[in-house]
Motif scaffolding. Structure first.
Motif, PDB file in Angstrom:
ATOM      1  N   ARG A  93       2.362   2.584  -2.923  1.00  0.00           N
ATOM      2  CA  ARG A  93       1.302   3.084  -3.867  1.00  0.00           C
ATOM      3  C   ARG A  93       1.497   4.379  -4.036  1.00  0.00           C
ATOM      4  O   ARG A  93       1.429   5.660  -5.311  1.00  0.00           O
ATOM      5  CB  ARG A  93      -0.062   2.591  -4.304  1.00  0.00           C
ATOM      6  CG  ARG A  93      -0.447   0.624  -4.845  1.00  0.00           C
ATOM      7  CD  ARG A  93      -1.279   0.545  -4.260  1.00  0.00           C
ATOM      8  NE  ARG A  93      -1.846  -0.835  -4.243  1.00  0.00           N
ATOM      9  CZ  ARG A  93      -2.735  -1.994  -4.119  1.00  0.00           C
ATOM     10  NH1 ARG A  93      -4.003  -0.874  -3.902  1.00  0.00           N
ATOM     11  NH2 ARG A  93      -2.830  -3.377  -3.738  1.00  0.00           N
ATOM     12  N   ILE A  94       1.678   4.648  -2.087  1.00  0.00           N
ATOM     13  CA  ILE A  94       1.430   6.038  -2.229  1.00  0.00           C
ATOM     14  C   ILE A  94       2.772   6.783  -2.169  1.00  0.00           C
ATOM     15  O   ILE A  94       2.715   7.681  -2.578  1.00  0.00           O
ATOM     16  CB  ILE A  94       1.040   6.098  -0.485  1.00  0.00           C
ATOM     17  CG1 ILE A  94      -0.255   5.300  -0.127  1.00  0.00           C
ATOM     18  CG2 ILE A  94       1.256   8.076  -0.191  1.00  0.00           C
ATOM     19  CD1 ILE A  94      -0.443   5.423   0.596  1.00  0.00           C
ATOM     20  N   LYS A  95       4.212   6.005  -2.334  1.00  0.00           N
ATOM     21  CA  LYS A  95       5.390   6.547  -2.386  1.00  0.00           C
ATOM     22  C   LYS A  95       5.872   6.150  -3.043  1.00  0.00           C
ATOM     23  O   LYS A  95       6.822   5.125  -2.865  1.00  0.00           O
ATOM     24  CB  LYS A  95       5.739   6.776  -0.817  1.00  0.00           C
ATOM     25  CG  LYS A  95       4.950   7.866   0.148  1.00  0.00           C
ATOM     26  CD  LYS A  95       5.151   8.893   0.186  1.00  0.00           C
ATOM     27  CE  LYS A  95       4.299   9.704   1.230  1.00  0.00           C
ATOM     28  NZ  LYS A  95       4.425  11.437   1.153  1.00  0.00           N
ATOM     29  N   ARG A 121       1.016  -0.591  -0.131  1.00  0.00           N
ATOM     30  CA  ARG A 121       0.146   0.195  -0.474  1.00  0.00           C
ATOM     31  C   ARG A 121       0.901   1.125  -0.270  1.00  0.00           C
ATOM     32  O   ARG A 121       0.552   2.388  -0.589  1.00  0.00           O
ATOM     33  CB  ARG A 121      -0.641   0.416   1.662  1.00  0.00           C
ATOM     34  CG  ARG A 121      -1.431   0.888   1.001  1.00  0.00           C
ATOM     35  CD  ARG A 121      -2.804   1.406  -0.168  1.00  0.00           C
ATOM     36  NE  ARG A 121      -3.800   2.351   0.157  1.00  0.00           N
ATOM     37  CZ  ARG A 121      -4.395   2.545  -0.529  1.00  0.00           C
ATOM     38  NH1 ARG A 121      -4.279   2.169  -2.570  1.00  0.00           N
ATOM     39  NH2 ARG A 121      -4.701   4.075  -1.276  1.00  0.00           N
ATOM     40  N   VAL A 140      -1.831   5.797   6.113  1.00  0.00           N
ATOM     41  CA  VAL A 140      -2.393   4.683   4.992  1.00  0.00           C
ATOM     42  C   VAL A 140      -2.991   4.170   5.373  1.00  0.00           C
ATOM     43  O   VAL A 140      -3.687   2.977   6.948  1.00  0.00           O
ATOM     44  CB  VAL A 140      -0.905   3.796   4.285  1.00  0.00           C
ATOM     45  CG1 VAL A 140      -0.090   3.289   5.849  1.00  0.00           C
ATOM     46  CG2 VAL A 140      -1.205   3.373   3.869  1.00  0.00           C
TER      47      VAL A 140
END
Length: 310
Positions: free
Chosen positions: A237-239, A234, A296
Motif C-alpha cells: 500500500r505504501i510502495k 502493508r 511501516v
C-alpha cells in the motif's frame, strides 16, 4: 598394515587433485580459514565451543577446512606454518560462556526451547518493543548495509557479488582471435541494476546471535505466514511501485560456484552462512538507485509473536 584412509587424508588428497586455492594470497587464504572456522563451530548448551556434527553442516565445512590446511602445508610446511600470529582476530567466532549456560539458551528455554518454523529478529529492546506492540518496522535500502560504521555481522555489499574463476576455466582471446594466457583467478562481478529495500530476519536460533548482532532482545515470530502476509500487504500500500517477496538467502562460496548467473538480491558470501538469514525484499518496477529508509506499521504482533531479553 592398516591401509584405511581417514576422512582428513581423503579430503587432502582430493584437494591436491584440484588445487583451487593456489592463487590466493596468504592474507586471502587466512581470511578464508577464518570464514570457515566461523561456520564450522557452534556454541553448545553448556556454553562451550564445539564443532558441527557431520549431519548438521559439518559435512560441508570440514572438507573445506582440510583443503585450507593442505594449501598451507603445500606452501609452508605442516601446520601451523604459514599462519601469522593473531590471524583469527576479528573472526566471527562464537563466544564461550562456560561454565555458565548461555543467556540465549536460558531465554529460549523460557518459551519452550527452539522449534523449527519460526523467524527471529535480534536487536535492542527499545526498538523491538514498538515492533511487537505496533508492528513498527524500519525498512532500509540495500545500499545502507555497506555503511562502514555497521557491526561486521551486518555490514555487507548488497548490490553486487563477485566470484573467482580459475585460469583453466577461462578462455580469453585478443581481437585477432588469438588466445591470451591467463594467470591467476579471474574475478567476475554481478551487479544489481537497481537499489531495493530489504528487511532481514533469522530462520534459526543458535545461541550466538545476541553477541553477533550486539543485541539484548529478540522477537520470536511463531507464525511467519501471518507476519509475512501482513508485512507484504502493508508495504504494497505504501510502495505500490515495488514488487515484494520473501526468501531464504543463498550463501555462495565465491571460489566454488559453478551454476552460472547469481541472483544478487539473495546472494551472500558464505562467511555469513551461520546467520541463517531469511529476508523480505521490495524491488522497484523501474531501476532506482536513490532510496530512503521508511517505517511501516502492521499492527499488534503479540498474537503470533513474543519478545525475549537477556
Amino acid at each position: 598394515m592398516n591401509d584405511v584412509m581417514t576422512r582428513s587424508e581423503y579430503w587432502r588428497l582430493s584437494y591436491r587433485r584440484d588445487r583451487y586455492l593456489e592463487f590466493l594470497s596468504q592474507d586471502e587464504l587466512e581470511k578464508r580459514a577464518c570464514d570457515i572456522m566461523g561456520n564450522m563451530t557452534f556454541l553448545s548448551g553448556k556454553g562451550q565451543i564445539g564443532l558441527r556434527a557431520f549431519s548438521e553442516g559439518g559435512a560441508y565445512w570440514m572438507p573445506l577446512w582440510a583443503h585450507v590446511l593442505e594449501e598451507f602445508a603445500l606452501r609452508y610446511g605442516p601446520y601451523p606454518n604459514g599462519f601469522t600470529n593473531g590471524f583469527v582476530k576479528g573472526t566471527a567466532l562464537v563466544k564461550p560462556s562456560h561454565p555458565d549456560e548461555p543467556l540465549a539458551k536460558k531465554a529460549i528455554d523460557s518459551i519452550g526451547g527452539i522449534r523449527p518454523g519460526r523467524l527471529y529478529k535480534f536487536g535492542k529492546k527499545e526498538h523491538l518493543e514498538p515492533m511487537l506492540k505496533r508492528g513498527r518496522i524500519r525498512i532500509a535500502p540495500a545500499s545502507y548495509y555497506s555503511d562502514p560504521s555497521l557491526n561486521p555481522a551486518i555490514k555487507d555489499e548488497e548490490l553486487s557479488f563477485s566470484i573467482k574463476i580459475r585460469p583453466r576455466d577461462v578462455k580469453a582471446e585478443d581481437m585477432n582471435g588469438e588466445e591470451i594466457p591467463t594467470f591467476g583467478n579471474v574475478e567476475v562481478s554481478f551487479e544489481s541494476k537497481t537499489n531495493y529495500y530489504v528487511s532481514c530476519f533469522a530462520a534459526n536460533y543458535t545461541y550466538r546471535e545476541f553477541d553477533d548482532f550486539e543485541a539484548d532482545s529478540c522477537i520470536v515470530i511463531n507464525e511467519p505466514r501471518e507476519f509475512t502476509k501482513r508485512l507484504l500487504s502493508r508495504v504494497r500500500r505504501i510502495k505500490p511501485d515495488f514488487r515484494g517477496f520473501a526468501s531464504h538467502v543463498d550463501y555462495i562460496d565465491p571460489l566454488n560456484h559453478f551454476s552460472g548467473e547469481i541472483n544478487v538480491f539473495l546472494a551472500k558470501h558464505f562467511r555469513y552462512a551461520y546467520q541463517n538469514e531469511y529476508r523480505f525484499l521490495w524491488v522497484p518496477d523501474k531501476p532506482l538507485m536513490e532510496l530512503d529508509p521508511f517505517f511501516v506499521e502492521i499492527g499488534d504482533m503479540s498474537q503470533y509473536a513474543e519478545i525475549l531479553s537477556i
